[in-house]
Design a protein around this motif. Sequence first.
Motif, PDB file in Angstrom:
ATOM      1  N   GLN A  60     -91.406  41.111  -6.261  1.00  0.00           N
ATOM      2  CA  GLN A  60     -91.416  40.913  -7.708  1.00  0.00           C
ATOM      3  C   GLN A  60     -91.119  42.224  -8.431  1.00  0.00           C
ATOM      4  OE1 GLN A  60     -91.663  37.954  -9.187  1.00  0.00           O
ATOM      5  NE2 GLN A  60     -91.328  38.894 -11.149  1.00  0.00           N
ATOM      6  N   ARG A  61     -91.688  43.327  -7.944  1.00  0.00           N
ATOM      7  CA  ARG A  61     -91.438  44.634  -8.549  1.00  0.00           C
ATOM      8  C   ARG A  61     -89.957  44.977  -8.452  1.00  0.00           C
ATOM      9  NH1 ARG A  61     -89.992  49.397  -7.356  1.00  0.00           N
ATOM     10  NH2 ARG A  61     -89.965  49.036  -5.131  1.00  0.00           N
ATOM     11  N   ARG A  62     -89.376  44.741  -7.283  1.00  0.00           N
ATOM     12  CA  ARG A  62     -87.960  45.044  -7.093  1.00  0.00           C
ATOM     13  C   ARG A  62     -87.082  44.172  -7.976  1.00  0.00           C
ATOM     14  NH1 ARG A  62     -87.427  45.748  -0.514  1.00  0.00           N
ATOM     15  NH2 ARG A  62     -88.574  47.692  -0.395  1.00  0.00           N
ATOM     16  N   ALA A  63     -87.400  42.884  -8.037  1.00  0.00           N
ATOM     17  CA  ALA A  63     -86.605  41.977  -8.878  1.00  0.00           C
ATOM     18  C   ALA A  63     -86.688  42.381 -10.347  1.00  0.00           C
ATOM     19  CB  ALA A  63     -87.076  40.536  -8.689  1.00  0.00           C
ATOM     20  N   THR A  64     -87.870  42.761 -10.786  1.00  0.00           N
ATOM     21  CA  THR A  64     -88.043  43.206 -12.173  1.00  0.00           C
ATOM     22  C   THR A  64     -87.251  44.477 -12.434  1.00  0.00           C
ATOM     23  OG1 THR A  64     -90.245  42.226 -12.244  1.00  0.00           O
ATOM     24  CG2 THR A  64     -89.757  43.890 -13.896  1.00  0.00           C
ATOM     25  N   GLU A  67     -83.593  43.651 -12.654  1.00  0.00           N
ATOM     26  CA  GLU A  67     -83.289  42.988 -13.925  1.00  0.00           C
ATOM     27  C   GLU A  67     -83.258  44.003 -15.066  1.00  0.00           C
ATOM     28  OE1 GLU A  67     -81.738  40.078 -15.758  1.00  0.00           O
ATOM     29  OE2 GLU A  67     -82.316  39.852 -13.675  1.00  0.00           O
ATOM     30  N   GLU A  68     -84.177  44.960 -15.037  1.00  0.00           N
ATOM     31  CA  GLU A  68     -84.176  46.020 -16.048  1.00  0.00           C
ATOM     32  C   GLU A  68     -82.901  46.857 -15.948  1.00  0.00           C
ATOM     33  OE1 GLU A  68     -87.773  48.195 -15.397  1.00  0.00           O
ATOM     34  OE2 GLU A  68     -89.035  46.649 -16.305  1.00  0.00           O
ATOM     35  N   ALA A  69     -82.472  47.133 -14.723  1.00  0.00           N
ATOM     36  CA  ALA A  69     -81.234  47.913 -14.531  1.00  0.00           C
ATOM     37  C   ALA A  69     -80.037  47.145 -15.081  1.00  0.00           C
ATOM     38  CB  ALA A  69     -81.029  48.228 -13.048  1.00  0.00           C
ATOM     39  N   ARG A  70     -79.992  45.834 -14.840  1.00  0.00           N
ATOM     40  CA  ARG A  70     -78.890  45.020 -15.361  1.00  0.00           C
ATOM     41  C   ARG A  70     -78.914  44.982 -16.890  1.00  0.00           C
ATOM     42  NH1 ARG A  70     -80.520  41.321 -11.024  1.00  0.00           N
ATOM     43  NH2 ARG A  70     -79.161  41.804  -9.279  1.00  0.00           N
ATOM     44  N   GLU A 154     -74.062  53.875 -12.372  1.00  0.00           N
ATOM     45  CA  GLU A 154     -75.446  54.144 -12.779  1.00  0.00           C
ATOM     46  C   GLU A 154     -76.337  52.931 -12.537  1.00  0.00           C
ATOM     47  OE1 GLU A 154     -75.070  55.438 -16.817  1.00  0.00           O
ATOM     48  OE2 GLU A 154     -74.486  57.476 -16.254  1.00  0.00           O
ATOM     49  N   GLU A 155     -75.796  51.727 -12.791  1.00  0.00           N
ATOM     50  CA  GLU A 155     -76.572  50.513 -12.530  1.00  0.00           C
ATOM     51  C   GLU A 155     -76.872  50.394 -11.034  1.00  0.00           C
ATOM     52  OE1 GLU A 155     -76.320  45.668 -12.953  1.00  0.00           O
ATOM     53  OE2 GLU A 155     -74.557  46.864 -13.416  1.00  0.00           O
ATOM     54  N   CYS A 156     -75.872  50.657 -10.222  1.00  0.00           N
ATOM     55  CA  CYS A 156     -76.058  50.603  -8.773  1.00  0.00           C
ATOM     56  C   CYS A 156     -77.126  51.606  -8.333  1.00  0.00           C
ATOM     57  CB  CYS A 156     -74.726  50.880  -8.071  1.00  0.00           C
ATOM     58  SG  CYS A 156     -74.817  50.760  -6.286  1.00  0.00           S
ATOM     59  N   GLU A 157     -77.078  52.793  -8.882  1.00  0.00           N
ATOM     60  CA  GLU A 157     -78.059  53.820  -8.539  1.00  0.00           C
ATOM     61  C   GLU A 157     -79.467  53.397  -8.951  1.00  0.00           C
ATOM     62  OE1 GLU A 157     -78.909  58.574  -9.338  1.00  0.00           O
ATOM     63  OE2 GLU A 157     -77.280  57.580 -10.385  1.00  0.00           O
ATOM     64  N   ARG A 158     -79.593  52.831 -10.168  1.00  0.00           N
ATOM     65  CA  ARG A 158     -80.915  52.387 -10.624  1.00  0.00           C
ATOM     66  C   ARG A 158     -81.439  51.254  -9.739  1.00  0.00           C
ATOM     67  NH1 ARG A 158     -78.659  53.531 -15.664  1.00  0.00           N
ATOM     68  NH2 ARG A 158     -77.880  51.424 -15.907  1.00  0.00           N
ATOM     69  N   GLU A 159     -80.551  50.309  -9.363  1.00  0.00           N
ATOM     70  CA  GLU A 159     -80.995  49.210  -8.512  1.00  0.00           C
ATOM     71  C   GLU A 159     -81.387  49.719  -7.126  1.00  0.00           C
ATOM     72  OE1 GLU A 159     -78.649  45.680  -8.420  1.00  0.00           O
ATOM     73  OE2 GLU A 159     -78.291  45.730 -10.568  1.00  0.00           O
ATOM     74  N   GLY A 165     -87.888  52.139  -4.057  1.00  0.00           N
ATOM     75  CA  GLY A 165     -89.147  52.578  -4.651  1.00  0.00           C
ATOM     76  C   GLY A 165     -89.124  54.009  -5.132  1.00  0.00           C
ATOM     77  N   GLN A 166     -87.953  54.588  -5.234  1.00  0.00           N
ATOM     78  CA  GLN A 166     -87.839  55.972  -5.697  1.00  0.00           C
ATOM     79  C   GLN A 166     -87.835  55.989  -7.217  1.00  0.00           C
ATOM     80  OE1 GLN A 166     -84.227  57.429  -4.026  1.00  0.00           O
ATOM     81  NE2 GLN A 166     -85.041  57.531  -1.975  1.00  0.00           N
ATOM     82  N   GLN A 167     -88.387  57.025  -7.765  1.00  0.00           N
ATOM     83  CA  GLN A 167     -88.337  57.233  -9.205  1.00  0.00           C
ATOM     84  C   GLN A 167     -87.425  58.390  -9.473  1.00  0.00           C
ATOM     85  OE1 GLN A 167     -89.697  55.340 -11.566  1.00  0.00           O
ATOM     86  NE2 GLN A 167     -90.448  53.984  -9.978  1.00  0.00           N
ATOM     87  N   LYS A 168     -86.519  58.223 -10.418  1.00  0.00           N
ATOM     88  CA  LYS A 168     -85.570  59.287 -10.736  1.00  0.00           C
ATOM     89  C   LYS A 168     -86.235  60.251 -11.697  1.00  0.00           C
ATOM     90  CE  LYS A 168     -80.824  59.956 -12.066  1.00  0.00           C
ATOM     91  NZ  LYS A 168     -79.583  59.313 -12.448  1.00  0.00           N
TER      92      LYS A 168
END
Length: 171
Positions: A60-64, A67-70, A154-159, A165-168
């Motif tokens: 769920q965290r990953r899907a969220t 979705e935020e990245a998109r 950038e979207e690919c990188e955020r996803e 689970g990395q934070q930029k």
Amino acid sequence: MKTLALRLGLLALVLASYWGAYQHGRSVERAEAGQASAQRDSGDRLAEVLGERGARAEEQRRATAQEEARAHANEEHQVADAGAVAADAAGHRLRDESAKFAAAVSCPGPDPTAVARGQAATRAAMVLSDLLTRADERAGELAKAYDRARIAGEECEREYDALTGQQKTGL
């Protein structure tokens, strides 16, 4: 003979009591093993349920995060599209001005050499205006392609960061 029968009876009684004690010990051991197995199975089921919950929460965290990245990429696309529209409008104004300038360069007059120079200047201004138009159109196409590629990267990188689970720690 009685003593022999008594001894045999006593021996049978002792053997029966040993056999009974042995069978009781086996049944107690089986019961304890069954109880230990049940506790282990119960612990395994609990660990499985907790693992599933954790996996669902991570999914769920990953899907969220994806979705935020998109959504962020869509916002960036809208901003880039608005910037492209503004750049196109400025390009049209520039092309109109260059066409007006090219048309204004020709100045008919009574002197044939001035007319020849005016025609040459008009042709040169028209060529330059055409080159400016083509260069501006190509620059607009390249800018749009760059914006699309940058936003997609950038979207690919955020996803990817969301999946791993990395934070930029960003710029």
